[in-house]
Design an enzyme around this catalytic site. Structure first.
Site, PDB file in Angstrom:
ATOM      1  N   SER A  52      -5.290  -2.739  -1.370  1.00 58.23           N
ATOM      2  CA  SER A  52      -4.298  -2.798  -0.564  1.00 58.23           C
ATOM      3  C   SER A  52      -3.831  -4.267  -0.033  1.00 58.23           C
ATOM      4  O   SER A  52      -2.810  -5.176  -0.220  1.00 58.23           O
ATOM      5  CB  SER A  52      -3.935  -1.891   0.420  1.00 58.23           C
ATOM      6  OG  SER A  52      -4.410  -0.573  -0.118  1.00 58.23           O
ATOM      7  N   ASN A  53      -4.981  -4.821   0.433  1.00 60.87           N
ATOM      8  CA  ASN A  53      -4.778  -6.119   0.921  1.00 60.87           C
ATOM      9  C   ASN A  53      -4.909  -7.413  -0.093  1.00 60.87           C
ATOM     10  O   ASN A  53      -4.193  -8.385   0.160  1.00 60.87           O
ATOM     11  CB  ASN A  53      -6.101  -6.474   1.881  1.00 60.87           C
ATOM     12  CG  ASN A  53      -5.555  -5.985   3.412  1.00 60.87           C
ATOM     13  OD1 ASN A  53      -4.869  -6.372   4.067  1.00 60.87           O
ATOM     14  ND2 ASN A  53      -6.309  -4.655   3.513  1.00 60.87           N
ATOM     15  N   LYS A 177     -14.240   5.016  -0.388  1.00 57.14           N
ATOM     16  CA  LYS A 177     -13.327   4.452   0.786  1.00 57.14           C
ATOM     17  C   LYS A 177     -12.217   5.061   1.816  1.00 57.14           C
ATOM     18  O   LYS A 177     -11.500   5.810   1.000  1.00 57.14           O
ATOM     19  CB  LYS A 177     -12.673   3.120   0.300  1.00 57.14           C
ATOM     20  CG  LYS A 177     -12.212   2.077   1.438  1.00 57.14           C
ATOM     21  CD  LYS A 177     -11.294   1.158   1.190  1.00 57.14           C
ATOM     22  CE  LYS A 177     -10.781   0.624   2.414  1.00 57.14           C
ATOM     23  NZ  LYS A 177      -9.870  -0.797   1.829  1.00 57.14           N
ATOM     24  N   ILE A 220     -15.429  -1.312   4.940  1.00 57.87           N
ATOM     25  CA  ILE A 220     -14.596  -2.179   4.251  1.00 57.87           C
ATOM     26  C   ILE A 220     -13.357  -2.552   4.991  1.00 57.87           C
ATOM     27  O   ILE A 220     -12.467  -1.404   5.150  1.00 57.87           O
ATOM     28  CB  ILE A 220     -14.085  -1.336   2.944  1.00 57.87           C
ATOM     29  CG1 ILE A 220     -15.440  -1.025   1.940  1.00 57.87           C
ATOM     30  CG2 ILE A 220     -12.900  -2.321   1.825  1.00 57.87           C
ATOM     31  CD1 ILE A 220     -14.896  -0.323   0.596  1.00 57.87           C
TER      32      ILE A 220
END
Length: 312
Positions: A52-53, A177, A220
């Site tokens: 996403s980042n 995650k 993470i």
């Protein structure tokens, strides 16, 4: 097929690396590789690319391969070949997800990271989602982690029951995650599945310490883009039994993480640029750019952890 698909990522801090862009929205590989090297020197165990980042939905197939290959080559050239690369490969269909996994492997990835398909959200019942992951696991060229992030999948939140079933039935699924922030879910998964074959991982800085206590394989964390050393220090404090200091540091990380979330992905890059002197706070449209000046009440808790980072 991977010859040893049931080996999970090693314990530690993983940075979901941001992707820097130039003013014309082309890839800024100079800043992105510089960023990767700062993460490596900050003691992380690996990098998550195209999550996403990393703005995975905004990247073309060839750009994804260029990023993975360039970062892999940069790490190896600079003596960081031990760092693991987890690469986002989520797509709306089994067919395209497998294509992303193949491309990631060819470019140098060690693991994939796969979101549940979210276009037909109303049709995504637990059996449908489990079948999706199982069919990928049957044909994947890479071991992969499930990515549970309701915020980017229309609210889809994979249960611990589904995660446990999938892991038991599919050796190629080696972790999850959990950006959902559900520590109870993480503890159920971590206590049920062997750590030798499955890594349950916290997906945010703001619950890192509780997650580690609950059995997380590390973290993470988006905030690791700004302060990687500090996350490694948190793990060290817990592992050496200094719980008081770990709690104090976790509190600072939680406040900084909440502030960073208010800025969005472009704001993460803006914070890196402001404090470390490379890149810029720019995302591909429609996300656009971060603020020219970060508001004081947001900047303050981030500045606290940056000062600590620079003291380590």
């Amino acid at each position: 097929m991977n010859t040893n698909p049931n080996t999970p990522p090693p314990y530690g801090v993983y940075t979901p690396l941001v992707t820097f862009f130039n003013n014309d929205e082309s890839l800024d590989l100079t800043s992105t590789t510089r960023h990767a090297l700062r993460m490596a020197s900050g003691g992380v165990s690996g990098l998550v690319l195209q999550g996403s980042n990393g703005e995975a939905p905004h990247l073309l197939h060839d750009e994804r391969q260029i990023l993975v290959r360039t970062i892999k080559e940069t790490l190896v050239k600079n003596g960081h070949e031990e760092l693991k690369l987890i690469v986002g490969c989520g797509a709306a269909s089994v067919k395209e997800t497998l294509l992303y996994l193949e491309e990631a492997k060819e470019a140098g990835a060690d693991y994939g990271l796969v979101l549940p398909p979210a276009y037909w959200t109303a049709a995504m019942s637990a059996p449908v989602i489990e079948k999706f992951f199982s069919e990928i696991a049957t044909s994947t060229p890479l071991p992969f982690l499930i990515y549970n992030f309701p915020g980017v999948t229309g609210g889809i939140d994979i249960s611990s029951d589904s995660i446990i079933r999938l892991a038991k039935e599919n050796p190629a699924i080696v972790g999850v995650k959990l950006t959902c922030g559900n520590v109870g879910k993480l503890q159920r998964v971590a206590s049920t599945l062997p750590k030798t074959s499955f890594a349950a991982m916290a997906g945010k800085s703001d619950f890192c310490l509780p997650a580690i206590v609950a059995g997380s394989n590390g973290v993470i964390a988006a905030l690791a883009n700004v302060v990687p050393k500090l996350h490694s220090e948190l793990l060290r404090l817990y592992e050496t039994g200094d719980l008081k200091a770990a709690i104090e540091l976790q509190s600072k990380l939680s406040h900084a993480d909440w502030a960073l979330q208010k800025l969005g992905v472009a704001g993460v890059k803006k914070s890196v640029a402001d404090h470390f002197g490379y890149g810029q706070g720019k995302s591909r449209r429609p996300l656009g750019s971060g603020p020219d000046v970060i508001a004081a009440e947001i900047a303050a808790p981030i500045a606290v952890v940056v000062a600590l980072e620079k003291s380590l």
